[in-house]
Design a protein around this motif. Structure first.
Motif, PDB file in Angstrom:
ATOM      1  N   LEU A   1       0.830  -1.205   0.000  1.00 44.08           N
ATOM      2  CA  LEU A   1       0.000   0.000   0.000  1.00 44.08           C
ATOM      3  C   LEU A   1       0.864   1.255   0.000  1.00 44.08           C
ATOM      4  O   LEU A   1       0.648   2.182  -0.788  1.00 44.08           O
ATOM      5  N   PHE A   2       1.875   1.283   0.878  1.00 41.69           N
ATOM      6  CA  PHE A   2       2.763   2.451   0.965  1.00 41.69           C
ATOM      7  C   PHE A   2       3.592   2.623  -0.302  1.00 41.69           C
ATOM      8  O   PHE A   2       3.819   3.747  -0.764  1.00 41.69           O
ATOM      9  N   ILE A   3       4.036   1.514  -0.885  1.00 42.07           N
ATOM     10  CA  ILE A   3       4.795   1.581  -2.133  1.00 42.07           C
ATOM     11  C   ILE A   3       3.925   2.168  -3.246  1.00 42.07           C
ATOM     12  O   ILE A   3       4.350   3.046  -3.999  1.00 42.07           O
ATOM     13  N   GLY A   4       2.687   1.694  -3.342  1.00 41.51           N
ATOM     14  CA  GLY A   4       1.778   2.180  -4.370  1.00 41.51           C
ATOM     15  C   GLY A   4       1.483   3.664  -4.238  1.00 41.51           C
ATOM     16  O   GLY A   4       1.515   4.412  -5.224  1.00 41.51           O
ATOM     17  N   ILE A   5       1.216   4.113  -3.016  1.00 46.58           N
ATOM     18  CA  ILE A   5       0.932   5.531  -2.780  1.00 46.58           C
ATOM     19  C   ILE A   5       2.155   6.388  -3.095  1.00 46.58           C
ATOM     20  O   ILE A   5       2.054   7.449  -3.722  1.00 46.58           O
TER      21      ILE A   5
ATOM     22  N   VAL B   1       2.695   5.681 -17.140  1.00 44.37           N
ATOM     23  CA  VAL B   1       1.405   4.991 -17.128  1.00 44.37           C
ATOM     24  C   VAL B   1       1.548   3.581 -16.570  1.00 44.37           C
ATOM     25  O   VAL B   1       0.731   3.127 -15.754  1.00 44.37           O
ATOM     26  N   LEU B   2       2.613   2.871 -16.983  1.00 44.52           N
ATOM     27  CA  LEU B   2       2.837   1.515 -16.506  1.00 44.52           C
ATOM     28  C   LEU B   2       3.117   1.505 -15.008  1.00 44.52           C
ATOM     29  O   LEU B   2       2.563   0.687 -14.262  1.00 44.52           O
ATOM     30  N   LEU B   3       3.954   2.429 -14.549  1.00 44.50           N
ATOM     31  CA  LEU B   3       4.230   2.540 -13.115  1.00 44.50           C
ATOM     32  C   LEU B   3       2.953   2.828 -12.331  1.00 44.50           C
ATOM     33  O   LEU B   3       2.720   2.248 -11.264  1.00 44.50           O
ATOM     34  N   SER B   4       2.143   3.716 -12.860  1.00 44.13           N
ATOM     35  CA  SER B   4       0.894   4.081 -12.190  1.00 44.13           C
ATOM     36  C   SER B   4      -0.057   2.889 -12.122  1.00 44.13           C
ATOM     37  O   SER B   4      -0.694   2.646 -11.095  1.00 44.13           O
ATOM     38  N   ALA B   5      -0.146   2.144 -13.216  1.00 39.38           N
ATOM     39  CA  ALA B   5      -1.017   0.968 -13.243  1.00 39.38           C
ATOM     40  C   ALA B   5      -0.565  -0.070 -12.226  1.00 39.38           C
ATOM     41  O   ALA B   5      -1.384  -0.673 -11.511  1.00 39.38           O
TER      42      ALA B   5
ATOM     43  N   LEU C   1      -1.254  -2.591  -6.817  1.00 47.27           N
ATOM     44  CA  LEU C   1      -0.788  -2.869  -5.461  1.00 47.27           C
ATOM     45  C   LEU C   1      -1.807  -2.420  -4.415  1.00 47.27           C
ATOM     46  O   LEU C   1      -2.127  -3.156  -3.478  1.00 47.27           O
ATOM     47  N   ILE C   2      -2.294  -1.206  -4.587  1.00 43.05           N
ATOM     48  CA  ILE C   2      -3.225  -0.631  -3.625  1.00 43.05           C
ATOM     49  C   ILE C   2      -4.550  -1.400  -3.608  1.00 43.05           C
ATOM     50  O   ILE C   2      -5.050  -1.796  -2.544  1.00 43.05           O
TER      51      ILE C   2
END
Length: 237
Positions: free
Chosen positions: A97-101, A222-226, A231-232
């Motif tokens: 969760l923290f990595i995704g945020i 975009v790929l990183l965001s996806a 993850l979240i």
């Protein structure tokens, strides 16, 4: 038969990573549970990704920023030593969760970047990426996000990211060997997957030239965001 299928899958995922710098490892670890027992997932994935990243760095050696390696390596050694020693005593449930945020804010929030820049470093990237890699399969974006801020050249971002991630996976492999995992038991699978990984890295490196610089940055964001959203949602779901 499984060896051939896994070799082809690894070729595809490694080609994707060769083009944009990441994503291949995450796709691979999502597929592996269909072929391998749970206790073998992360070790086999780690050795395969070590081959994929190391070969990608070798194919693009001219673009690797060597000045990033010493701090990252030191952070990696400290991180994996700490997390391996306390692995059984801490809960890592909310780490994804923290990595995704962090990834989403780092990519799209100027205010966040202004505040976080003073704390970001390759030592800390190595510490958390490598330390958490023994239990979390999505630590690669931490370094790629940092590289994307520091360098504009797509070849530098991908090749340097591959060099740093190869450090992460190499240390992880040694940790699993120390804890007694026998890689020889999966020799046939590993040979097929390593061949697929190295071949995919070569093809991906050649295909990277076909993508224009600005499109590459947008595609990577975009790929990183996806991946961050996945993850979240995966944790909250």
């Amino acid at each position: 038969m499984d060896e051939i299928v896994l070799g082809l899958i690894t070729f595809f995922t490694s080609t994707v990573a060769g083009v944009v710098g990441l994503g291949g490892g995450m796709m691979l670890i999502a597929i592996l549970p269909s072929f391998l027992p749970l206790n073998a997932l992360i070790p086999v994935h780690g050795l395969t990704q070590m081959s994929s990243n190391l070969s990608r760095a070798v194919f693009g050696y001219k673009y690797v920023k060597l000045e990033t390696i010493p701090k990252f390596l030191l952070g990696s050694i400290c991180g994996i030593a700490l997390f391996a020693s306390i692995l059984y005593f801490i809960s890592l449930e909310f780490v994804p969760l923290f990595i995704g945020i962090y990834i989403l804010l780092s990519l799209w929030s100027k205010k966040f970047n202004e505040k976080i820049k003073r704390y970001e470093s390759y030592f800390l990237a190595g510490f958390f990426q490598t330390g958490l890699s023994i239990v979390v399969g999505a630590t690669g974006p931490l370094t790629m996000t940092l590289l994307l801020k520091d360098y504009e050249d797509k070849h530098i971002v991908v090749a340097t990211g591959a060099a740093l991630m190869s450090i992460t996976h190499t240390l992880k492999v040694f940790v699993f060997m120390f804890f007694g995992f026998v890689f020889f038991d999966y020799l046939g699978v590993l040979i097929a997957m390593i061949i697929g990984a190295v071949t995919g890295s070569y093809v991906g490196t050649k295909l990277r030239d076909k993508i224009e610089g600005k499109k590459f940055v947008l595609l990577l964001k975009v790929l990183l965001s996806a991946l961050a959203v996945k993850l979240i949602i995966g944790l909250l779901w």
